[in-house]
Every structure is written in C-alpha cells, then in structure tokens.
Scaffold this motif. Structure first.
Motif, PDB file in Angstrom:
ATOM      1  N   THR A 103     -10.351  -4.107  -3.292  1.00  0.00           N
ATOM      2  CA  THR A 103     -10.353  -2.754  -2.765  1.00  0.00           C
ATOM      3  C   THR A 103      -9.559  -1.867  -3.709  1.00  0.00           C
ATOM      4  N   VAL A 104      -9.751  -0.548  -3.601  1.00  0.00           N
ATOM      5  CA  VAL A 104      -8.937   0.399  -4.356  1.00  0.00           C
ATOM      6  C   VAL A 104      -8.006   1.114  -3.395  1.00  0.00           C
ATOM      7  N   LEU A 105      -6.783   1.363  -3.850  1.00  0.00           N
ATOM      8  CA  LEU A 105      -5.817   2.107  -3.051  1.00  0.00           C
ATOM      9  C   LEU A 105      -5.855   3.580  -3.454  1.00  0.00           C
ATOM     10  N   ASP A 106      -4.955   4.373  -2.888  1.00  0.00           N
ATOM     11  CA  ASP A 106      -4.970   5.819  -3.126  1.00  0.00           C
ATOM     12  C   ASP A 106      -4.882   6.133  -4.612  1.00  0.00           C
ATOM     13  N   GLN A 107      -5.692   7.103  -5.045  1.00  0.00           N
ATOM     14  CA  GLN A 107      -5.687   7.487  -6.447  1.00  0.00           C
ATOM     15  C   GLN A 107      -4.636   8.558  -6.709  1.00  0.00           C
ATOM     16  N   SER A 108      -4.192   8.619  -7.953  1.00  0.00           N
ATOM     17  CA  SER A 108      -3.259   9.657  -8.381  1.00  0.00           C
ATOM     18  C   SER A 108      -4.047  10.848  -8.918  1.00  0.00           C
ATOM     19  N   SER A 109      -3.339  11.944  -9.158  1.00  0.00           N
ATOM     20  CA  SER A 109      -3.994  13.085  -9.811  1.00  0.00           C
ATOM     21  C   SER A 109      -4.053  12.901 -11.320  1.00  0.00           C
ATOM     22  N   ALA A 110      -3.330  11.900 -11.830  1.00  0.00           N
ATOM     23  CA  ALA A 110      -3.335  11.637 -13.272  1.00  0.00           C
ATOM     24  C   ALA A 110      -4.708  11.152 -13.714  1.00  0.00           C
ATOM     25  N   GLN A 111      -5.225  11.759 -14.766  1.00  0.00           N
ATOM     26  CA  GLN A 111      -6.508  11.353 -15.314  1.00  0.00           C
ATOM     27  C   GLN A 111      -6.374  11.062 -16.806  1.00  0.00           C
ATOM     28  N   ASP A 112      -7.131  10.099 -17.239  1.00  0.00           N
ATOM     29  CA  ASP A 112      -7.198   9.784 -18.667  1.00  0.00           C
ATOM     30  C   ASP A 112      -8.640   9.428 -18.985  1.00  0.00           C
ATOM     31  N   THR A 169       0.821  -1.209   0.000  1.00  0.00           N
ATOM     32  CA  THR A 169       0.000   0.000   0.000  1.00  0.00           C
ATOM     33  C   THR A 169       0.853   1.257   0.000  1.00  0.00           C
ATOM     34  N   SER A 170       1.879   1.299   0.842  1.00  0.00           N
ATOM     35  CA  SER A 170       2.733   2.494   0.915  1.00  0.00           C
ATOM     36  C   SER A 170       3.550   2.679  -0.355  1.00  0.00           C
ATOM     37  N   THR A 171       3.995   1.573  -0.957  1.00  0.00           N
ATOM     38  CA  THR A 171       4.766   1.661  -2.194  1.00  0.00           C
ATOM     39  C   THR A 171       3.916   2.233  -3.326  1.00  0.00           C
ATOM     40  N   LEU A 172       2.698   1.738  -3.454  1.00  0.00           N
ATOM     41  CA  LEU A 172       1.829   2.215  -4.527  1.00  0.00           C
ATOM     42  C   LEU A 172       1.304   3.623  -4.243  1.00  0.00           C
ATOM     43  N   LYS A 173       1.181   3.973  -2.973  1.00  0.00           N
ATOM     44  CA  LYS A 173       0.787   5.346  -2.629  1.00  0.00           C
ATOM     45  C   LYS A 173       1.850   6.335  -3.088  1.00  0.00           C
ATOM     46  N   ALA A 174       3.102   5.969  -2.935  1.00  0.00           N
ATOM     47  CA  ALA A 174       4.180   6.859  -3.378  1.00  0.00           C
ATOM     48  C   ALA A 174       4.112   7.082  -4.887  1.00  0.00           C
ATOM     49  N   VAL A 175       3.751   6.031  -5.630  1.00  0.00           N
ATOM     50  CA  VAL A 175       3.579   6.172  -7.077  1.00  0.00           C
ATOM     51  C   VAL A 175       2.419   7.110  -7.378  1.00  0.00           C
ATOM     52  N   SER A 176       1.274   6.881  -6.735  1.00  0.00           N
ATOM     53  CA  SER A 176       0.092   7.709  -6.989  1.00  0.00           C
ATOM     54  C   SER A 176       0.329   9.164  -6.606  1.00  0.00           C
ATOM     55  N   ASP A 177       1.073   9.389  -5.518  1.00  0.00           N
ATOM     56  CA  ASP A 177       1.339  10.759  -5.078  1.00  0.00           C
ATOM     57  C   ASP A 177       2.220  11.526  -6.072  1.00  0.00           C
ATOM     58  N   THR A 178       2.957  10.797  -6.907  1.00  0.00           N
ATOM     59  CA  THR A 178       3.916  11.426  -7.819  1.00  0.00           C
ATOM     60  C   THR A 178       3.391  11.538  -9.244  1.00  0.00           C
ATOM     61  N   LEU A 189      10.634   5.963 -12.633  1.00  0.00           N
ATOM     62  CA  LEU A 189      10.773   5.737 -11.189  1.00  0.00           C
ATOM     63  C   LEU A 189      12.139   6.206 -10.695  1.00  0.00           C
ATOM     64  N   THR A 190      13.170   5.976 -11.495  1.00  0.00           N
ATOM     65  CA  THR A 190      14.513   6.431 -11.135  1.00  0.00           C
ATOM     66  C   THR A 190      14.581   7.956 -11.139  1.00  0.00           C
ATOM     67  N   GLN A 191      13.982   8.557 -12.156  1.00  0.00           N
ATOM     68  CA  GLN A 191      14.004  10.021 -12.298  1.00  0.00           C
ATOM     69  C   GLN A 191      13.357  10.716 -11.105  1.00  0.00           C
ATOM     70  N   VAL A 192      12.258  10.158 -10.603  1.00  0.00           N
ATOM     71  CA  VAL A 192      11.529  10.824  -9.515  1.00  0.00           C
ATOM     72  C   VAL A 192      11.915  10.298  -8.137  1.00  0.00           C
ATOM     73  N   GLY A 193      12.934   9.453  -8.091  1.00  0.00           N
ATOM     74  CA  GLY A 193      13.443   9.000  -6.810  1.00  0.00           C
ATOM     75  C   GLY A 193      12.675   7.878  -6.152  1.00  0.00           C
ATOM     76  N   LEU A 194      11.902   7.125  -6.943  1.00  0.00           N
ATOM     77  CA  LEU A 194      11.109   6.033  -6.372  1.00  0.00           C
ATOM     78  C   LEU A 194      11.714   4.661  -6.657  1.00  0.00           C
ATOM     79  N   ALA A 195      12.892   4.643  -7.249  1.00  0.00           N
ATOM     80  CA  ALA A 195      13.513   3.364  -7.594  1.00  0.00           C
ATOM     81  C   ALA A 195      14.534   2.915  -6.559  1.00  0.00           C
ATOM     82  N   LYS A 196      14.537   3.568  -5.418  1.00  0.00           N
ATOM     83  CA  LYS A 196      15.473   3.195  -4.363  1.00  0.00           C
ATOM     84  C   LYS A 196      15.112   1.816  -3.814  1.00  0.00           C
ATOM     85  N   HIS A 197      16.095   0.959  -3.716  1.00  0.00           N
ATOM     86  CA  HIS A 197      15.843  -0.395  -3.244  1.00  0.00           C
ATOM     87  C   HIS A 197      15.535  -0.380  -1.749  1.00  0.00           C
TER      88      HIS A 197
END
Length: 321
Positions: free
Chosen positions: A286-295, A144-153, A181-189
């Motif tokens: 269930t659905v996790l946190d949504q991003s601001s990205a819309q399509d 949940t926290s990993t995918l939230k970081a993606v949605s927040d970005t 993910l690397t560019q925005v700093g989310l690829a940290k192991h």
C-alpha cells in the motif's frame, strides 16, 4: 531516485548495472552504447544525432524511451545505460560522453553546472510526489502517523536543499536526515512505533537514500526497530522484495510508480495520480500519505547543446537537424 551510499558505492552499483544493461558497439564518442534508441536511430532529426543517457529502467519505462517516441516522436541515435539520475549520468553529460540525460529536477547539478531542463509541454512526466510504499503488514497506526508527519512537512524546496548537503557537500545522509528532523521538530522521542520492526530499503541514487534515512530516523525516534538495506537498484529488484517481506518500506514517487503498476495510466495531477495509484498498488502493498515534495524526471542538456540546436522543449528534439 544511500549514498550512505557513498559516491563510491553509487558508482560501483551503477557501473554494475551498466555492465549488465549495455551492449553493442562503441558510439561515435567512444562509449559502449545500447545501439539505437529505436530502430529509426540515425534519421535526420536533432535527437537522432544525440546520445541519451540514463538508468536501465528508463529504456523500457512508459515515460522513458517509449514515451519520448510515442508522445513527442523523439528517437535518440543511441542510449547509454548509466544510473538513475546519479553521478554517472551527471558526469557523462558534463564531460560530453552523452548529449542528453535523464536527471531529476531536484538535482543540484542542474544549477551548479548550468544544465538546461527541456520543457515538457505535453506532460509526458506526471506528478511525482514523494511517498512511502510499504508492506501492509507494517503499516501500523504508529508507523502510519509517524510517516504522515514526515510527508506533511517535506516540500520540494526542502528536498532540493537537503540534496545539496548530500550530493554537493558530500555529507552523510543519515546525519542530514536527523538534522532536518530535529530542525522541524520531528525528532522528539516517542513510543508511537514501539514494538514494530521495519526493514527500509532504497533505490540506488542519493536522493532516495536520503529519503530512506529520513523515514528510518523518524521511525527510530518513535521507538521502532529499524534496519536499512540501501542502494538496492531498480523497481524490478525491490518491488519483489517488498512483496516477499525481505524489505518492508521504500521511498517512492507517485507518477512513475503508477506507470509501473499501470502502464496505461493517464493521470497527470498530484491528486489524480495519487487516487489512481491507490487503486492499482498490488497486494500485499500500500502507499501512505504523499508529501508535497516532487522530483520529476527531466530531459536535460548542456547549455552548449541547447544553444547549438536551439532547444527549449523536448519537442524541439524531433525537429530536422
């Protein structure tokens, strides 16, 4: 909406869908169509003279053909079953095989080919924020926290740019995902999702494949064991898979997912759609946190068609032709 998921795979899948979902006689343009989009096809409106193209699902979705008829009084002359805003629909529109198409608003072909997105003044298409749909058994705190970081970005501008890399530049979706993910700093192991095994699926269009790869790479970077099953098809195929555990996670879009689970839903704004969606997602999902990205889905025509019929809005299609 993985063409690691190459274009060939997309086309093959969409062709198979078209073969299953399209029947009837050939239209005036020589294509096999599904007959009239509704019993009143062949009337005197502008839409009645036109062929609409899109996914098999769009024929029955509340905001698909039924919504166009209910909200705008728009009935197309016929419907061509193609793919979900993918290359078959785009190419058919470019080549004049269809007159209008259901294409996603982040598709780079809209700008590249000078297509006209018809306005939606009555809000037939609700907010469509990107978010993960997941089996609750896999929604651990680390996942949940990993995918939230993606949605927040992730935002709409970023998603559109990433689509250019995958759709226009034909880059590998997994490589594009890892690069972002690397560019925005989310690829940290890390170890947040260590010990979790996740099967990630995607619908059969390139953007959804890209999003699935983003989720997959982010979770791998946090120690999860991830397998992918890409290009599954429409919700009628992958929702049962989520329920029975054959897949665990898939990227989704809030508004259309809400209408899938609750065809009578009336929410339009991002916040209202998300709140309503959380209440109707069936167990064990269930659905996790949504991003601001819309399509969003959009009814799109060529500039020539827009100029010929003076089209700026979906409502214009219901005018006498």
């Amino acid at each position: 909406m993985k063409k690691a998921l190459t274009s060939a795979l997309v086309a093959a899948c969409a062709v198979a869908l078209a073969a299953c979902g399209s029947s009837g006689s050939s239209g005036a343009n020589g294509l096999s169509t599904s007959g009239g989009a509704s019993p009143s096809g062949g009337g005197s409106t502008i839409a009645a003279k036109l062929v609409l193209g899109g996914s098999p699902e769009f024929k029955t979705r509340p905001d698909g053909i039924p919504g166009l008829e209910r909200v705008y009084g728009v009935t197309f002359g016929s419907y061509k079953t193609l793919d979900a805003g993918g290359p078959l629909t785009v190419n058919a529109l470019k080549n004049g095989q269809i007159d209008a198409g259901d294409i996603f608003t982040t598709d780079p072909s809209i700008q590249a080919d000078g297509f006209v997105v018809l306005q939606d003044p009555k809000n037939l298409y609700a907010a469509q924020n990107v978010l993960p749909l997941i089996n609750k058994a896999k929604a651990t705190p680390g996942v949940t926290s990993t995918l939230k970081a993606v949605s927040d970005t992730l935002d709409t501008s970023t998603l559109t740019t990433l689509n250019v890399h995958v759709i226009t530049d034909k880059q590998d979706p997994a490589a594009v995902a890892q690069g972002w993910l690397t560019q925005v700093g989310l690829a940290k192991h890390g170890t947040a999702a260590q010990g979790v095994s996740v099967k990630i699926g995607s619908a059969n269009f390139q953007e959804n494949v890209l999003l699935a790869e983003i989720y997959a790479e982010a979770l791998r970077d946090q120690g999860a064991t991830v397998t992918t099953r890409l290009n599954i098809g429409s919700r009628e195929t992958y929702i049962p898979g989520l329920k029975d555990g054959s897949i665990d996670l898939i990227p989704e879009y809030s508004g259309v997912l809400l209408q899938y689970f609750d065809p009578k839903a009336t929410a339009v704004s991002s916040a209202d759609v998300y709140a309503a969606l959380q209440k109707v997602v069936p167990a064990p999902l269930t659905v996790l946190d949504q991003s601001s990205a819309q399509d969003k889905d959009a009814i799109v025509v060529t500039k020539a068609t827009a100029d010929k019929y003076h089209l700026t809005s979906i409502a214009d299609l219901a005018k006498n032709g």
